[in-house]
Design an enzyme around this catalytic site. Structure first.
Site, mmCIF file in Angstrom:
data_model
loop_
_atom_site.group_PDB
_atom_site.id
_atom_site.type_symbol
_atom_site.label_atom_id
_atom_site.label_comp_id
_atom_site.label_asym_id
_atom_site.label_seq_id
_atom_site.Cartn_x
_atom_site.Cartn_y
_atom_site.Cartn_z
ATOM 1 N N HIS A 45 -9.245 -2.264 -5.173
ATOM 2 C CA HIS A 45 -8.155 -2.592 -4.260
ATOM 3 C C HIS A 45 -7.134 -3.517 -4.917
ATOM 4 O O HIS A 45 -5.926 -3.370 -4.706
ATOM 5 C CB HIS A 45 -8.661 -3.235 -2.970
ATOM 6 C CG HIS A 45 -7.555 -3.471 -1.993
ATOM 7 N ND1 HIS A 45 -7.037 -2.481 -1.188
ATOM 8 C CD2 HIS A 45 -6.800 -4.585 -1.741
ATOM 9 C CE1 HIS A 45 -6.029 -2.955 -0.488
ATOM 10 N NE2 HIS A 45 -5.870 -4.233 -0.798
ATOM 11 N N HIS B 97 0.834 -1.209 0.000
ATOM 12 C CA HIS B 97 0.000 0.000 0.000
ATOM 13 C C HIS B 97 0.867 1.257 0.000
ATOM 14 O O HIS B 97 0.543 2.233 -0.701
ATOM 15 C CB HIS B 97 -0.939 -0.002 1.198
ATOM 16 C CG HIS B 97 -1.875 -1.172 1.209
ATOM 17 N ND1 HIS B 97 -2.611 -1.538 2.320
ATOM 18 C CD2 HIS B 97 -2.189 -2.067 0.238
ATOM 19 C CE1 HIS B 97 -3.347 -2.600 2.034
ATOM 20 N NE2 HIS B 97 -3.098 -2.940 0.779
ATOM 21 N N HIS C 175 -0.841 -11.075 -5.231
ATOM 22 C CA HIS C 175 0.536 -10.705 -4.904
ATOM 23 C C HIS C 175 1.563 -11.655 -5.530
ATOM 24 O O HIS C 175 2.538 -11.216 -6.153
ATOM 25 C CB HIS C 175 0.736 -10.679 -3.383
ATOM 26 C CG HIS C 175 -0.055 -9.617 -2.695
ATOM 27 N ND1 HIS C 175 0.022 -8.290 -3.032
ATOM 28 C CD2 HIS C 175 -0.946 -9.686 -1.671
ATOM 29 C CE1 HIS C 175 -0.770 -7.582 -2.257
ATOM 30 N NE2 HIS C 175 -1.377 -8.413 -1.425
ATOM 31 N N ASP D 174 -3.181 -2.886 -5.243
ATOM 32 C CA ASP D 174 -2.136 -3.865 -4.934
ATOM 33 C C ASP D 174 -1.191 -4.057 -6.116
ATOM 34 O O ASP D 174 0.030 -4.172 -5.942
ATOM 35 C CB ASP D 174 -2.765 -5.219 -4.578
ATOM 36 C CG ASP D 174 -3.260 -5.287 -3.146
ATOM 37 O OD1 ASP D 174 -2.898 -4.402 -2.337
ATOM 38 O OD2 ASP D 174 -4.017 -6.221 -2.830
#
Length: 309
Positions: free
Chosen positions: A238, A81, A265, A242
């Site tokens: 979101h 973030h 991720h 990321d």
């Protein structure tokens, strides 16, 4: 045609923020300091023996629940973030001092970090800014997930998620990265999870700092947060946030179109590794953004930055 070249940047002054880690539940304080040209983004663990960890793909050590970098067993978790805010704001060089192994989660998004950068301001350095320009498509397929980098005149994120849960379902979002668009459309998108999964993580000693104050929680067929969602598609926003943070681990800004279907991720990191491993897929160039255009973008971002009040 643009004829002037942008310069590297750092912060105008140091800024500090304290909070708790979403996984450890422990307090953490970060201090962002200006840094010299070509230093890059580096994290410095100040608890115990100091260690400096460059925020690059080759220092990623875990991606299961967040993005974690480390050297010699000393790690910093949940950096994505802050990294997203730095990338969007246009910060090339900064030292991030942190007194523990995990970044503070704030309210589960990048808004506080973007606001900190607005407070600190930008200072241009003498050295020219360098970027990675994608010149050939690089594609990664893992199961039914697909991620790819394509040539593009700009920096574009094109993210699609597809969940069986009807509260999320299939959502897509496209972001042409600039400070104003990030501050307005992405920075406040919060991390999210399913209560059944969170309860399992609690039993395993993870997500100890997770709460409705820093995550969107889904359970019993509804959004559990009393205030609901900030956007109907907050989930994919979101995931886009990321991606901005994870892809900044290239080590410099990129010019290209990043497309992701069912990413995360780990897959973001794998896509970055696939890109930088293929020397024929990119070239390193100077930033073609003029000084006037760069300054205008930052001033616009500052005007739109979310408040910390």
């Amino acid at each position: 045609m643009r004829t002037s070249y942008g310069k590297q940047t750092t912060l105008g002054e140091s800024v500090r923020f304290s909070g708790i880690g979403v996984h450890s539940g422990k307090p953490a304080t970060i201090v962002l300091h200006p840094a010299e040209a070509d230093r890059g983004i580096v994290f410095v663990r100040t608890d115990g023996e100091e260690v400096e960890i460059a925020a690059r793909h080759d220092h990623v050590v875990a991606t299961e629940l967040c993005t974690m970098i480390g050297i010699g067993g000393r790690t910093v978790a949940t950096i994505e973030h802050l990294m997203a805010a730095l990338a969007a704001f246009g910060v090339d060089n900064v030292v991030v001092e942190i007194d523990g192994p995990e970044m503070p989660i704030a309210d589960g998004c990048s808004a506080i970090f973007f606001d900190l950068l607005t407070e600190a301001g930008l200072r241009r350095l003498a050295a020219p800014r360098k970027l990675l320009r994608v010149v050939k498509t690089v594609r990664l397929e893992v199961g039914d997930a697909v991620l790819e980098f394509l040539p593009h005149d700009g920096t574009r994120y094109d993210v699609t998620i597809d969940f069986s849960n009807p509260l999320i379902g299939r959502q897509s979002y496209m972001l042409d990265l600039n400070p104003a668009a990030f501050a307005r459309d992405i920075a406040r998108a919060r991390t999210f999870g399913f209560m059944a999964d969170v309860e399992k993580l609690w039993k395993m000693g993870f997500a100890l700092g997770s709460s409705l104050e820093n995550s969107v929680a889904i359970g019993d067929g509804r959004i559990l947060n009393p205030e609901g969602l900030r956007w109907t598609d907050e989930f994919v926003r979101h995931k886009t946030l990321d991606a901005v943070g994870d892809l900044s681990l290239i080590g410099m800004p990129f010019i290209g179109h990043f497309r992701s279907y069912k990413g995360g991720h780990k897959l973001n990191w794998m896509a970055v590794k696939a890109l930088v491993a293929d020397a024929s897929a990119f070239e390193i160039v100077h930033d073609p953004l003029s000084v006037r255009e760069q300054a205008g973008g930052i001033l616009q971002a500052a005007a739109l930055a979310p408040s910390r009040d």
